[in-house]
Design a protein around this motif. Sequence first.
Motif, PDB file in Angstrom:
ATOM      1  N   ARG A 123      42.217  51.248  43.550  1.00  0.00           N
ATOM      2  CA  ARG A 123      41.347  51.247  42.881  1.00  0.00           C
ATOM      3  C   ARG A 123      41.468  49.767  42.365  1.00  0.00           C
ATOM      4  O   ARG A 123      41.008  48.673  43.028  1.00  0.00           O
ATOM      5  CB  ARG A 123      40.224  51.772  41.805  1.00  0.00           C
ATOM      6  N   ARG A 124      42.820  49.090  41.715  1.00  0.00           N
ATOM      7  CA  ARG A 124      42.902  48.773  41.245  1.00  0.00           C
ATOM      8  C   ARG A 124      43.786  47.589  42.151  1.00  0.00           C
ATOM      9  O   ARG A 124      43.410  45.984  41.537  1.00  0.00           O
ATOM     10  CB  ARG A 124      44.284  48.394  40.566  1.00  0.00           C
ATOM     11  N   CYS A 125      44.466  48.327  42.887  1.00  0.00           N
ATOM     12  CA  CYS A 125      44.558  46.604  44.206  1.00  0.00           C
ATOM     13  C   CYS A 125      43.479  46.871  44.898  1.00  0.00           C
ATOM     14  O   CYS A 125      43.767  45.181  45.228  1.00  0.00           O
ATOM     15  CB  CYS A 125      45.562  48.173  45.403  1.00  0.00           C
ATOM     16  N   VAL A 126      42.220  46.287  45.362  1.00  0.00           N
ATOM     17  CA  VAL A 126      41.614  46.524  46.118  1.00  0.00           C
ATOM     18  C   VAL A 126      41.527  45.557  45.041  1.00  0.00           C
ATOM     19  O   VAL A 126      40.568  44.316  45.460  1.00  0.00           O
ATOM     20  CB  VAL A 126      40.017  47.421  46.485  1.00  0.00           C
ATOM     21  N   ARG A 127      40.899  45.492  43.558  1.00  0.00           N
ATOM     22  CA  ARG A 127      40.254  44.350  42.975  1.00  0.00           C
ATOM     23  C   ARG A 127      40.745  43.703  42.837  1.00  0.00           C
ATOM     24  O   ARG A 127      40.686  42.084  42.996  1.00  0.00           O
ATOM     25  CB  ARG A 127      39.705  45.213  41.492  1.00  0.00           C
TER      26      ARG A 127
END
Length: 300
Positions: A123-127
């Motif tokens: 999820r951090r990567c997407v953000r």
Amino acid sequence: MIAPAHLTGARLDRAYSPSHLVPSLRHYLDEYAALSARARRASGVRTGLRYGPGSAEKLDFWPARPAPAPVQIFVHGGNWQELTERSSAFAALAFRRAGAAFAAVGYGLAPATPLDEIVAAVRRCVRWIHENADDLGVDPRRIHLSGTSAGAHLAAMALVPAGPGEPAAAGLLAGATLLSGIYDLEPVSRSYVNEALRLDADAVRRNSPPDLLPDELPPVVLARGGVETEEYVRQHDLMAEALRRRGALTANVVEAHRNHFDLPYDLADRATPLGRAVLAQMRLPDGRDDRDDPSAEVTA
């Protein structure tokens, strides 16, 4: 969400060991590494970009022209405990030829990294990609996420509302593609895979996306090979039904000649049903758009 009662012990372990259906797992692992190394020799590639605080939270990035371009973020498999972004770029050049940027994602592996933390990393990567879209030459309205096997689970969990204090990632995505995934973790918690994951009942509930998906989702392409174990077939069908109920399933692809390990090669290949569905979802040229039929199913 319970696996058939006859699957216990060695039979359950075998059902979560797709490698026994192919002549050589090593062949595919070596091919992943060789194709990814070739892709990293292309011009403009940016490697080792850090998207989070963990030492493994890095990605390799292939920009596309003209910018801003759509991007496909790819999450590798490996039972949450093997592989890295370095061997996960075999589709990068095909996406770039189609006009899309590509990101191969690394994340901390089990058992050193708990599953909840692995989920949070994706999820951090997407953000991070959304927040750095200008620098990357990415269209922030055209971010797509894909994953295979355990990576499909992680991509599916990125669609699930995040926990308290953790911003959601699903609203940043224009589409997702899930390949040969594991979505119901209850049988996984009874298999050999749990020696590394160490899941208890609460962790299973927190990380089994079919019952957690929100009503509002981006369009999702779901795919598996024809050569899969009975549990991977069941898992695929379970997620297909969950997505249909929410009106998010845009293509349900079964490629009869593909197995668990070579299906990802078709991600951006216009000559294949999977490639056409993915490129259509990304609104790239020559992709066939199945979005008008939410239950579109393709068997090749």
